[in-house]
Design a protein around this motif. Structure first.
Motif, PDB file in Angstrom:
ATOM      1  N   ARG A 148     -20.178  11.312  26.956  1.00 20.19           N
ATOM      2  CA  ARG A 148     -19.858  12.192  25.739  1.00 20.19           C
ATOM      3  C   ARG A 148     -20.473  13.502  25.353  1.00 20.19           C
ATOM      4  NH1 ARG A 148     -19.443   9.289  20.444  1.00 20.19           N
ATOM      5  NH2 ARG A 148     -19.387   7.468  21.905  1.00 20.19           N
ATOM      6  N   ARG A 149     -21.887  13.271  25.711  1.00 21.42           N
ATOM      7  CA  ARG A 149     -22.672  14.404  25.534  1.00 21.42           C
ATOM      8  C   ARG A 149     -22.445  15.468  26.607  1.00 21.42           C
ATOM      9  NH1 ARG A 149     -28.805  12.868  24.334  1.00 21.42           N
ATOM     10  NH2 ARG A 149     -28.763  12.703  22.227  1.00 21.42           N
ATOM     11  N   GLN A 150     -22.231  14.883  27.845  1.00 19.15           N
ATOM     12  CA  GLN A 150     -22.153  15.840  28.872  1.00 19.15           C
ATOM     13  C   GLN A 150     -20.653  16.606  28.709  1.00 19.15           C
ATOM     14  OE1 GLN A 150     -22.438  13.855  32.318  1.00 19.15           O
ATOM     15  NE2 GLN A 150     -24.539  13.894  32.426  1.00 19.15           N
ATOM     16  N   ALA A 151     -19.750  16.211  28.158  1.00 13.52           N
ATOM     17  CA  ALA A 151     -18.636  16.702  27.825  1.00 13.52           C
ATOM     18  C   ALA A 151     -18.460  17.813  27.026  1.00 13.52           C
ATOM     19  CB  ALA A 151     -17.290  15.608  27.329  1.00 13.52           C
ATOM     20  N   LYS A 152     -19.263  17.936  26.093  1.00 16.14           N
ATOM     21  CA  LYS A 152     -19.517  18.962  25.092  1.00 16.14           C
ATOM     22  C   LYS A 152     -19.899  20.179  25.659  1.00 16.14           C
ATOM     23  CE  LYS A 152     -20.359  15.919  21.309  1.00 16.14           C
ATOM     24  NZ  LYS A 152     -21.168  15.625  20.090  1.00 16.14           N
TER      25      LYS A 152
END
Length: 152
Positions: A148-152
């Motif tokens: 989820r962090r990388q998707a931001k």
């Protein structure tokens, strides 16, 4: 006297040993003598101390309820549990054999009740399953968090 603005006082207390200051904003519908204000400010601690004990020992601050009824039930049960622990601590006889041992406290009685009454021993298979399931679940949660962090 102005009835729209009742009397207010600022009471400042200094700790004689540490020099720490405590401030109290006092309000009364009529004038009150200073010794009465001081006595009432000092009695505040006898009210706050059981709430602090309740937070630490019976989870008084751990409620997650949305309505009055649920909150009222939880608080009532938590305060009842604290009352039982306090009565047990107050009425427990101190053994005369060793004066160096302090009397049982509320926290120690709670630990003893948890150890002897509330905690059921689990079969080894359950414990092993839990020790495998928990880290696996934590790893999945961490992976999801990183994605989820990388998707931001």
């Amino acid at each position: 006297m102005d009835h729209h603005h009742p009397p207010r006082w600022l009471l400042i207390r200094r700790n004689r040993t540490t020099g720490e200051l405590a401030f109290y904003l006092c309000w009364s519908p009529r004038p009150v003598p200073l010794d009465t204000l001081v006595r009432l400010a000092g009695s505040r601690w006898s009210i706050e101390e059981p709430f602090q004990t309740g937070k630490g020992q019976v989870g008084l601050d751990h409620y997650q309820v949305l309505g009055w009824t649920g909150w009222h039930r939880f608080i009532t049960l938590a305060m009842l549990a604290l009352a039982v622990l306090t009565i047990l601590a107050a009425t427990t006889q101190q053994p005369d054999t060793d004066p160096e041992i302090i009397a049982l406290t509320v926290a120690e009685i709670r630990r003893l009740l948890n150890a002897f009454i509330l905690v059921a021993s689990l079969p080894p298979a359950h414990t092993l399953h839990w020790s495998i399931w928990r880290p696996t679940s934590q790893a999945r949660a961490r992976q999801s968090h990183y994605q989820r962090r990388q998707a931001k």
